[in-house]
Every structure is written in structure tokens, then in C-alpha cells.
Write a protein that holds these residues in place. Structure first.
Motif, PDB file in Angstrom:
ATOM      1  N   VAL A 150     -17.865  77.902 -13.601  1.00 43.13           N
ATOM      2  CA  VAL A 150     -18.174  76.699 -12.831  1.00 43.13           C
ATOM      3  C   VAL A 150     -16.992  75.731 -12.870  1.00 43.13           C
ATOM      4  N   THR A 151     -16.387  75.576 -14.041  1.00 45.25           N
ATOM      5  CA  THR A 151     -15.238  74.686 -14.183  1.00 45.25           C
ATOM      6  C   THR A 151     -14.073  75.146 -13.315  1.00 45.25           C
ATOM      7  N   ILE A 152     -13.781  76.419 -13.335  1.00 41.78           N
ATOM      8  CA  ILE A 152     -12.681  76.948 -12.534  1.00 41.78           C
ATOM      9  C   ILE A 152     -12.993  76.823 -11.046  1.00 41.78           C
TER      10      ILE A 152
ATOM     11  N   MET B 226     -10.807  74.655  -8.474  1.00 41.44           N
ATOM     12  CA  MET B 226     -10.200  75.223  -7.267  1.00 41.44           C
ATOM     13  C   MET B 226     -10.509  74.362  -6.046  1.00 41.44           C
ATOM     14  N   ILE B 227     -11.711  73.824  -5.965  1.00 44.05           N
ATOM     15  CA  ILE B 227     -12.060  72.956  -4.841  1.00 44.05           C
ATOM     16  C   ILE B 227     -11.225  71.677  -4.881  1.00 44.05           C
ATOM     17  N   VAL B 228     -11.133  71.060  -6.048  1.00 38.53           N
ATOM     18  CA  VAL B 228     -10.345  69.835  -6.191  1.00 38.53           C
ATOM     19  C   VAL B 228      -8.874  70.125  -5.930  1.00 38.53           C
ATOM     20  N   PHE B 229      -8.395  71.222  -6.478  1.00 39.81           N
ATOM     21  CA  PHE B 229      -6.999  71.600  -6.313  1.00 39.81           C
ATOM     22  C   PHE B 229      -6.662  71.848  -4.845  1.00 39.81           C
TER      23      PHE B 229
ATOM     24  N   SER C 251      -2.341  78.408 -10.440  1.00 42.57           N
ATOM     25  CA  SER C 251      -2.248  76.949 -10.531  1.00 42.57           C
ATOM     26  C   SER C 251      -3.554  76.343 -11.023  1.00 42.57           C
ATOM     27  N   THR C 252      -4.676  76.921 -10.627  1.00 42.97           N
ATOM     28  CA  THR C 252      -5.973  76.420 -11.070  1.00 42.97           C
ATOM     29  C   THR C 252      -6.154  76.628 -12.565  1.00 42.97           C
TER      30      THR C 252
ATOM     31  N   ILE D 100      -6.142  69.956 -18.253  1.00 47.08           N
ATOM     32  CA  ILE D 100      -7.321  69.081 -18.371  1.00 47.08           C
ATOM     33  C   ILE D 100      -8.039  69.342 -19.691  1.00 47.08           C
ATOM     34  N   PHE D 101      -8.154  70.596 -20.096  1.00 50.17           N
ATOM     35  CA  PHE D 101      -8.793  70.947 -21.363  1.00 50.17           C
ATOM     36  C   PHE D 101      -8.036  70.345 -22.539  1.00 50.17           C
ATOM     37  N   LEU D 102      -6.713  70.464 -22.528  1.00 48.58           N
ATOM     38  CA  LEU D 102      -5.908  69.926 -23.624  1.00 48.58           C
ATOM     39  C   LEU D 102      -5.996  68.409 -23.670  1.00 48.58           C
TER      40      LEU D 102
END
Length: 65
Positions: free
Chosen positions: A6-8, A12-15, A49-50, A57-59
Motif C-alpha cells: 500500500v505504501t509503495i 507511486m501515485i504521489v511520485f 525511483s519509488t 521517507i522511511f529513514l
């Protein structure tokens, strides 16, 4: 595991929405990003890139926590 999918997917949508601005920085042209033209329309699948974007973002989230 489903949270990562879900996060990826959301990343991808935001990216994809931010891609015109990010292409100026060179993001979106990494190895693993797939770009092709279909019916005169450019389609980009920014897999590498995603993943890079999600990792950053995780870091940042881990450092803030």
C-alpha cells in the motif's frame, strides 16, 4: 507485508504527480524506471525511483521517531 504494498502504491501515485518537477532533478530516469509511449501518450512506471523515495521517507520517519 500488505502495508509495504500500500505504501509503495501510494508513493507511486504521489511520485507520478510530482514527476514533471522531479525530472528536472534527474529523478525518474534511474535504472529500473520504465518509460514507454502508448497511443501517443508517455507512460512512466517509476519503480526504482519509488523505492528510493520510500526509503528516504522511511529513514526520515525513523529519525523523527
Amino acid at each position: 507485508m500488505i502495508r509495504w504494498f500500500v505504501t509503495i502504491f501510494i508513493a507511486m501515485i504521489v511520485f507520478s504527480a510530482m514527476l514533471p518537477w522531479l525530472e528536472k532533478l534527474g529523478i525518474g530516469r534511474l535504472p529500473g524506471d520504465i518509460s514507454f509511449t502508448l497511443f501517443g501518450r508517455r507512460i512512466l512506471l517509476p519503480f526504482a525511483s519509488t523505492i528510493l523515495f520510500s526509503l528516504v521517507i522511511f529513514l526520515i520517519g525513523r529519525l523523527v521517531k
